[in-house]
Design a protein around this motif. Structure first.
Motif, short mmCIF file in Angstrom:
data_model
loop_
_atom_site.label_atom_id
_atom_site.label_comp_id
_atom_site.label_asym_id
_atom_site.label_seq_id
_atom_site.Cartn_x
_atom_site.Cartn_y
_atom_site.Cartn_z
N LEU A 151 71.37 93.12 8.87
CA LEU A 151 72.67 93.81 9.54
C LEU A 151 72.87 93.40 11.04
CD1 LEU A 151 74.64 95.96 9.55
CD2 LEU A 151 72.70 97.66 10.34
N CYS B 192 76.33 91.70 12.39
CA CYS B 192 76.98 92.23 13.67
C CYS B 192 76.91 91.11 14.77
CB CYS B 192 76.02 93.72 14.15
SG CYS B 192 76.24 94.77 13.24
N TYR B 193 75.94 90.25 14.83
CA TYR B 193 76.27 89.14 15.87
C TYR B 193 77.44 88.10 15.28
CZ TYR B 193 75.19 85.26 18.52
OH TYR B 193 75.22 84.35 19.72
N LEU C 158 80.49 90.43 16.50
CA LEU C 158 80.70 90.57 18.03
C LEU C 158 80.41 89.41 18.94
CD1 LEU C 158 78.85 94.08 17.85
CD2 LEU C 158 81.33 93.79 17.86
N GLU D 105 75.53 93.58 22.14
CA GLU D 105 76.53 94.42 21.31
C GLU D 105 76.11 94.51 20.06
OE1 GLU D 105 80.56 93.55 22.09
OE2 GLU D 105 80.30 93.37 24.16
N ALA D 106 75.42 93.46 19.52
CA ALA D 106 75.07 93.53 18.24
C ALA D 106 73.86 94.13 17.95
CB ALA D 106 74.65 92.01 17.60
N ALA E 14 75.15 97.99 18.32
CA ALA E 14 75.84 98.06 17.02
C ALA E 14 74.71 98.54 15.99
CB ALA E 14 77.04 97.22 16.32
N VAL E 15 73.72 97.64 15.73
CA VAL E 15 72.60 98.04 14.66
C VAL E 15 72.02 99.39 14.92
CG1 VAL E 15 70.56 97.01 13.80
CG2 VAL E 15 72.50 95.50 14.07
N THR F 60 74.18 102.02 13.76
CA THR F 60 74.37 102.01 12.35
C THR F 60 72.79 102.69 11.81
OG1 THR F 60 75.98 100.17 12.28
CG2 THR F 60 74.67 100.58 10.24
N GLU G 129 78.97 99.65 8.95
CA GLU G 129 79.19 98.92 10.25
C GLU G 129 80.22 98.42 10.23
OE1 GLU G 129 78.94 97.84 13.81
OE2 GLU G 129 77.42 99.01 12.90
N SER H 87 81.61 101.05 17.30
CA SER H 87 80.84 99.87 17.53
C SER H 87 81.51 98.48 17.68
CB SER H 87 79.53 99.97 17.01
OG SER H 87 79.99 99.59 15.57
N LEU H 88 82.51 98.46 16.97
CA LEU H 88 83.16 97.24 16.76
C LEU H 88 84.18 96.95 17.80
CD1 LEU H 88 83.23 96.59 12.89
CD2 LEU H 88 81.36 95.61 14.60
#
Length: 72
Positions: A15, A19-20, A23, A28-29, A32-33, A36, A63, A69-70
């Protein structure tokens, strides 16, 4: 369905990579993780009773569909 700590760690790493990619920021990744994983923890009773979607697919779809978060 029960996930071991090793399973959760592997899902978290997958995940984080996802996310990386979206983003382009490690900070930020990571945020977000964490968001989630918290949502997954809170939804665990529902998910365990449904048993329709594998945990990895469900986490990534949460996610990918998360506007909060995104979009930051």
């Amino acid at each position: 369905m029960s996930l071991s700590p090793d399973d959760l760690s592997a899902l978290r790493n997958r995940l984080l990579a996802f996310c990386y990619q979206l983003l382009a920021s490690p900070f930020e990744a990571e945020d977000a993780v964490q968001d989630t994983m918290e949502r997954a923890w809170r939804a665990r009773k529902y998910r365990l009773t449904q048993g329709k979607t594998p945990a990895a697919s469900w986490l990534v779809s949460r996610e990918a569909g998360s506007g909060s978060s995104l979009s930051n």
